[in-house]
Design an enzyme around this catalytic site. Structure first.
Site: not given
Length: 272
Positions: A79, A124, A127, A147
């Protein structure tokens, strides 16, 4: 002599995402092209990923996809926290559908997908890699879901995809500690599938090319069976497999594959 570059088309989705398609190999490459920010996932970046994936999902000529980065330092660092720092709660809530669409866009690609991870794949970024079917990593790769260290949890599929690769306990340890995993350890725990000493992008494209040489109908059906059957009771999973077998058993690709085998020639897949 035919120039192989003549078969390649390129299309941009916003400023940061490039979709490159090779009509000769039937391989598509989703290129994350925000090197100055190490591919930090801003709202625009996320929208570009989801739009590129939507376009790719509609392209029946594509048989395999590769997710790559133009950054020398990172696959993707997750992010864009600089953007997030300026958000109100309402703005963050409004951004959520765009962010989620990026990760599910990669996850839901109907063709086999390969992530080429060099450098950092954090939050992310990890991910996005986990959303692919296969992950190739260079020797400098570092992966993490950090996170909890910034007050949130993995929100791009990490809590669901990581346990499916490395097991529940190991996934819990990685999520709770937020620690980074180097390439060798990642390979050992099954977080990545192959280590690449040279150019991970080139290796990923070569792997995708080998995959794409096979029946497009069979590849899509095999991916559906693998994804849909996972986690079910065995007999339910076998029913999923049988249903997908029936989608290919009477196809033109099946007829061509059998004929080519018997005639000792390379198949020319009709894709239907």
């Amino acid at each position: 002599m035919v120039n192989p570059n003549d078969s390649v088309s390129e299309e941009r989705f916003g400023e940061w995402i490039l979709l490159r398609r090779d009509a000769r190999t039937h391989v598509a490459e989703i290129v994350m092209d925000r090197p100055g920010a190490m591919n930090a996932v801003s709202t625009e970046f996320a929208f570009g990923v989801s739009e590129a994936c939507a376009a790719l999902a509609e392209d029946r000529s594509v048989r395999a996809a590769v997710l790559t980065s133009t950054s020398d330092r990172a696959f993707c660092v997750g992010a864009d926290l600089k953007e997030r720092n300026s958000f109100t709660d309402e703005q963050l809530a409004n951004q959520r559908p765009y962010a989620r669409a990026a990760y599910t866009g990669v996850l839901d690609l109907p063709v086999p997908s390969v992530a080429a991870v060099g450098g950092y794949a954090l939050g992310g970024g990890a991910e996005l890699a986990l959303s692919c079917d296969l992950i190739l990593a260079g020797p400098r790769a570092e992966l993490a879901l950090p996170e909890v260290s910034v007050g949130v949890i993995p929100g791009g599929g990490g809590t669901q995809l990581l346990p499916r690769r490395v097991g529940a306990a190991r996934a819990a340890e990685l999520v709770f500690t937020a620690r980074r995993v180097g390439a060798e350890e990642a390979l050992g725990m099954g977080l990545v599938d192959r280590l690449v000493e040279g150019d991970e992008r080139a290796e990923a494209l070569a792997l995708a090319g080998r995959i794409a040489a096979h029946s497009p109908v069979a590849l899509r059906a095999a991916k559906r069976a693998l994804r849909s059957g996972w986690g079910r009771e065995l007999h339910e999973g076998l029913d999923v497999e049988d249903a997908e077998w029936r989608t290919v058993a009477f196809s033109g690709d099946r007829a061509e594959g059998v004929a080519a085998f018997n005639e000792k020639r390379k198949p020319e897949w009709p894709g239907e």
